[in-house]
Motif scaffolding. Structure first.
Motif, PDB file in Angstrom:
ATOM      1  N   SER A  58       6.494  -5.769  -4.922  1.00 19.79           N
ATOM      2  CA  SER A  58       5.685  -6.878  -5.430  1.00 19.79           C
ATOM      3  C   SER A  58       6.067  -7.239  -6.860  1.00 19.79           C
ATOM      4  O   SER A  58       6.053  -8.420  -7.240  1.00 19.79           O
ATOM      5  CB  SER A  58       4.193  -6.522  -5.372  1.00 19.79           C
ATOM      6  OG  SER A  58       3.771  -6.395  -4.035  1.00 19.79           O
ATOM      7  N   THR A  59       6.405  -6.250  -7.650  1.00 20.83           N
ATOM      8  CA  THR A  59       6.837  -6.503  -9.026  1.00 20.83           C
ATOM      9  C   THR A  59       8.101  -7.348  -9.039  1.00 20.83           C
ATOM     10  O   THR A  59       8.198  -8.337  -9.780  1.00 20.83           O
ATOM     11  CB  THR A  59       7.084  -5.180  -9.775  1.00 20.83           C
ATOM     12  OG1 THR A  59       5.878  -4.417  -9.773  1.00 20.83           O
ATOM     13  CG2 THR A  59       7.538  -5.431 -11.202  1.00 20.83           C
ATOM     14  N   ILE A  60       9.067  -6.987  -8.205  1.00 29.02           N
ATOM     15  CA  ILE A  60      10.322  -7.731  -8.146  1.00 29.02           C
ATOM     16  C   ILE A  60      10.083  -9.143  -7.617  1.00 29.02           C
ATOM     17  O   ILE A  60      10.626 -10.113  -8.158  1.00 29.02           O
ATOM     18  CB  ILE A  60      11.363  -6.968  -7.307  1.00 29.02           C
ATOM     19  CG1 ILE A  60      11.769  -5.696  -8.061  1.00 29.02           C
ATOM     20  CG2 ILE A  60      12.577  -7.838  -7.001  1.00 29.02           C
ATOM     21  CD1 ILE A  60      12.564  -4.722  -7.245  1.00 29.02           C
ATOM     22  N   LEU A  61       9.255  -9.274  -6.585  1.00 29.53           N
ATOM     23  CA  LEU A  61       8.919 -10.598  -6.065  1.00 29.53           C
ATOM     24  C   LEU A  61       8.332 -11.475  -7.162  1.00 29.53           C
ATOM     25  O   LEU A  61       8.737 -12.634  -7.350  1.00 29.53           O
ATOM     26  CB  LEU A  61       7.926 -10.485  -4.907  1.00 29.53           C
ATOM     27  CG  LEU A  61       7.301 -11.796  -4.433  1.00 29.53           C
ATOM     28  CD1 LEU A  61       8.356 -12.691  -3.792  1.00 29.53           C
ATOM     29  CD2 LEU A  61       6.165 -11.534  -3.487  1.00 29.53           C
ATOM     30  N   ASN A  62       7.396 -10.944  -7.909  1.00 32.14           N
ATOM     31  CA  ASN A  62       6.756 -11.730  -8.967  1.00 32.14           C
ATOM     32  C   ASN A  62       7.681 -11.982 -10.147  1.00 32.14           C
ATOM     33  O   ASN A  62       7.574 -13.012 -10.811  1.00 32.14           O
ATOM     34  CB  ASN A  62       5.448 -11.071  -9.398  1.00 32.14           C
ATOM     35  CG  ASN A  62       4.368 -11.322  -8.371  1.00 32.14           C
ATOM     36  OD1 ASN A  62       3.941 -12.451  -8.184  1.00 32.14           O
ATOM     37  ND2 ASN A  62       3.964 -10.282  -7.670  1.00 32.14           N
ATOM     38  N   ALA A  63       8.612 -11.085 -10.403  1.00 34.59           N
ATOM     39  CA  ALA A  63       9.606 -11.328 -11.447  1.00 34.59           C
ATOM     40  C   ALA A  63      10.504 -12.495 -11.053  1.00 34.59           C
ATOM     41  O   ALA A  63      10.787 -13.381 -11.871  1.00 34.59           O
ATOM     42  CB  ALA A  63      10.437 -10.074 -11.698  1.00 34.59           C
TER      43      ALA A  63
END
Length: 89
Positions: A58-63
């Motif tokens: 989720s962190t990578i998606l939001n980044a």
């Protein structure tokens, strides 16, 4: 600290949902600056929350979502600046 991070995450989720509802109901242009800024804020807030909780997918998606938002906002600002410069000439 965890409560603050969770509140940031909830604010980000609410912001993204608000932007989506507004665009889907034709109350906000999906290619306009307000929509892009709401998406940018929401994605950054969720990125902070998911990174804190080590939810890396989720962190990578939001980044990535934030990079797309920064790119869109930058292009809009550049286009507005060019238009103002042309009109001033």
């Amino acid at each position: 600290m965890t409560l603050l991070i969770d509140l940031i995450g909830w604010a980000g989720a609410a912001t993204l949902l608000f932007a989506y509802v507004m665009a889907s109901s034709s109350r906000m242009a999906g290619d306009g600056m307000p929509y892009q800024l709401l998406n940018l804020f929401g994605s950054i807030a969720l990125m902070i929350s998911t990174a804190y909780h080590t939810a890396w997918p989720s962190t990578i998606l939001n980044a990535v979502w934030a990079v797309i938002g920064v790119t869109a906002v930058t292009r809009m600002v550049t286009a507005r600046s060019r238009k103002k410069a042309l009109n001033a000439s």
